[in-house]
Design a protein around this motif. Structure first.
Motif, PDB file in Angstrom:
ATOM      1  N   TRP A 139      -8.210  38.176  35.021  1.00 31.88           N
ATOM      2  CA  TRP A 139      -7.556  38.071  33.641  1.00 31.88           C
ATOM      3  C   TRP A 139      -6.413  39.168  33.473  1.00 31.88           C
ATOM      4  N   ASN A 140      -5.477  38.749  32.252  1.00 30.82           N
ATOM      5  CA  ASN A 140      -4.300  39.406  32.146  1.00 30.82           C
ATOM      6  C   ASN A 140      -4.728  40.702  31.223  1.00 30.82           C
ATOM      7  N   GLY A 141      -5.938  40.805  30.770  1.00 28.58           N
ATOM      8  CA  GLY A 141      -6.528  41.923  30.301  1.00 28.58           C
ATOM      9  C   GLY A 141      -6.925  43.126  31.132  1.00 28.58           C
ATOM     10  N   ASP A 142      -7.226  42.665  32.451  1.00 30.88           N
ATOM     11  CA  ASP A 142      -7.302  43.872  33.769  1.00 30.88           C
ATOM     12  C   ASP A 142      -6.008  44.696  33.531  1.00 30.88           C
ATOM     13  N   CYS A 168     -11.120  35.418  34.885  1.00 30.54           N
ATOM     14  CA  CYS A 168     -12.083  36.207  34.777  1.00 30.54           C
ATOM     15  C   CYS A 168     -12.084  37.624  35.043  1.00 30.54           C
ATOM     16  N   PRO A 169     -12.311  38.357  34.212  1.00 35.39           N
ATOM     17  CA  PRO A 169     -12.102  39.836  34.283  1.00 35.39           C
ATOM     18  C   PRO A 169     -12.924  40.504  35.332  1.00 35.39           C
ATOM     19  N   ARG A 173     -13.602  45.033  32.839  1.00 37.06           N
ATOM     20  CA  ARG A 173     -15.021  45.192  32.663  1.00 37.06           C
ATOM     21  C   ARG A 173     -15.497  46.724  32.306  1.00 37.06           C
ATOM     22  N   VAL A 174     -14.605  47.387  32.728  1.00 40.92           N
ATOM     23  CA  VAL A 174     -14.898  49.001  33.058  1.00 40.92           C
ATOM     24  C   VAL A 174     -13.900  49.630  32.707  1.00 40.92           C
ATOM     25  N   GLN A 175     -12.711  49.112  32.464  1.00 39.78           N
ATOM     26  CA  GLN A 175     -11.431  50.115  31.686  1.00 39.78           C
ATOM     27  C   GLN A 175     -10.965  49.377  30.731  1.00 39.78           C
ATOM     28  N   THR A 176     -10.452  49.924  29.689  1.00 38.47           N
ATOM     29  CA  THR A 176      -9.634  49.520  28.560  1.00 38.47           C
ATOM     30  C   THR A 176      -8.695  48.393  28.838  1.00 38.47           C
ATOM     31  N   PRO A 177      -9.204  47.229  28.176  1.00 39.65           N
ATOM     32  CA  PRO A 177      -8.295  46.074  28.559  1.00 39.65           C
ATOM     33  C   PRO A 177      -6.993  46.192  27.947  1.00 39.65           C
ATOM     34  N   GLY A 180      -3.604  42.785  23.727  1.00 38.93           N
ATOM     35  CA  GLY A 180      -3.081  41.229  23.089  1.00 38.93           C
ATOM     36  C   GLY A 180      -3.618  40.217  24.298  1.00 38.93           C
ATOM     37  N   ALA A 181      -4.674  40.771  25.319  1.00 39.04           N
ATOM     38  CA  ALA A 181      -5.227  39.690  26.177  1.00 39.04           C
ATOM     39  C   ALA A 181      -6.247  39.270  25.522  1.00 39.04           C
ATOM     40  N   SER A 182      -6.297  37.912  25.377  1.00 41.91           N
ATOM     41  CA  SER A 182      -7.319  36.871  24.638  1.00 41.91           C
ATOM     42  C   SER A 182      -8.605  36.958  25.245  1.00 41.91           C
ATOM     43  N   SER A 183      -9.715  36.933  24.605  1.00 44.34           N
ATOM     44  CA  SER A 183     -10.989  36.512  25.150  1.00 44.34           C
ATOM     45  C   SER A 183     -11.572  35.466  24.381  1.00 44.34           C
ATOM     46  N   VAL A 184     -10.875  34.724  23.507  1.00 49.04           N
ATOM     47  CA  VAL A 184     -11.281  33.607  22.625  1.00 49.04           C
ATOM     48  C   VAL A 184     -11.776  32.636  23.607  1.00 49.04           C
ATOM     49  N   GLY A 185     -12.635  31.839  23.281  1.00 48.23           N
ATOM     50  CA  GLY A 185     -13.466  30.903  24.106  1.00 48.23           C
ATOM     51  C   GLY A 185     -14.145  31.281  25.258  1.00 48.23           C
ATOM     52  N   LEU A 186     -14.320  32.681  25.291  1.00 52.59           N
ATOM     53  CA  LEU A 186     -15.224  33.386  26.345  1.00 52.59           C
ATOM     54  C   LEU A 186     -16.610  32.614  26.758  1.00 52.59           C
ATOM     55  N   ARG A 187     -16.761  32.230  27.927  1.00 55.57           N
ATOM     56  CA  ARG A 187     -18.366  31.725  28.346  1.00 55.57           C
ATOM     57  C   ARG A 187     -18.642  32.580  29.696  1.00 55.57           C
TER      58      ARG A 187
END
Length: 240
Positions: A139-142, A168-169, A173-177, A180-187
């Protein structure tokens, strides 16, 4: 007790994804920033896809050689070789020997991040791209530069292939994302049937999961509770 980020709570209430939703009708290309990300982020889904008869091409982008930068017993060349052996073992476990990882060998913290470099990766992977209908990556939120670079690489390649892409994060999961990283549509993808395989694949990354490299006090070692979380938790797939 470990604190998880909002993405984990969001996943707990997210709809389940069927394997076909994540693979499409063809093969899957996994772009792992480092050796072990393939097991941590989507090891269960890799095992499920392979068991279902899908080709899963697993490309490891960087060599992971900065996990223990001050080790004298395992200088960069030796650590890179060790981590390559570890990911080969992990992929063999996840796919029952049907797949061998593709080692791209970019330097740790030096993942490609521009169109020229992306094109070089595409050329190196060309013979594996036929029939790919989905790309899985981190994930680009990592909050790790290589994870963000490889997400951009995956996005570039997905556009070129006109295929689906899922993120896939791992550290998100454990550090502040990253903002601007999207989680829309997460499954979430339930991995209960593959817990044993995934746990064995994660454990195969011995340099990261144990005290094998003991001469670098600042070297990375995955906390046991976090390794257990990755082995047992449902996987998170975010369409990108």
């Amino acid at each position: 007790m470990r604190t998880f980020t909002r993405i984990v709570a969001q996943a707990e209430n997210a709809p389940c994804a069927q394997l076909a939703d994540l693979t499409g009708l063809g093969a899957v290309l996994v772009l792992a920033p480092h050796p072990d990300d393939e097991s941590l982020a989507m090891g269960g889904a890799i095992a499920a896809a392979s068991a279902a008869g899908r080709r899963v091409h697993i490309a490891v982008v960087t060599d992971g050689a900065l996990s223990h930068p001050r080790s004298r017993a395992y200088p960069a060349t030796a650590l890179s070789a060790l981590r390559r052996t570890e990911v080969e073992t992990a992929v063999r476990i996840l796919t029952a020997g049907r797949e061998t990882p593709i080692w791209l060998g970019y330097p740790d913290q030096g993942a490609p991040d521009d169109p020229v470099s992306f094109s070089d990766v595409e050329t190196r992977l060309l013979r594996h791209l036929g029939g790919v209908t989905a790309i899985w990556t981190t994930w680009n939120g990592d909050p790790h530069s290589d994870h963000q670079c490889v997400w951009r690489l995956a996005r570039w390649m997905a556009d070129r292939l006109e295929c689906a892409m899922f993120a896939c994060p791992v550290w998100g999961r454990v550090q502040t994302p990253v903002d601007g990283a999207s989680s829309v549509g997460l499954r979430r993808f339930p991995t209960t049937a593959f817990h044993d395989l995934k746990a064995r694949a994660v454990a195969a990354h011995v340099s990261q999961m144990t005290g094998l490299i003991d001469d670098d006090p600042e070297g990375f070692r995955m906390p046991q509770d976090l390794a257990a979380h990755f082995a047992a938790a449902d996987e998170i797939f975010i369409p990108a």
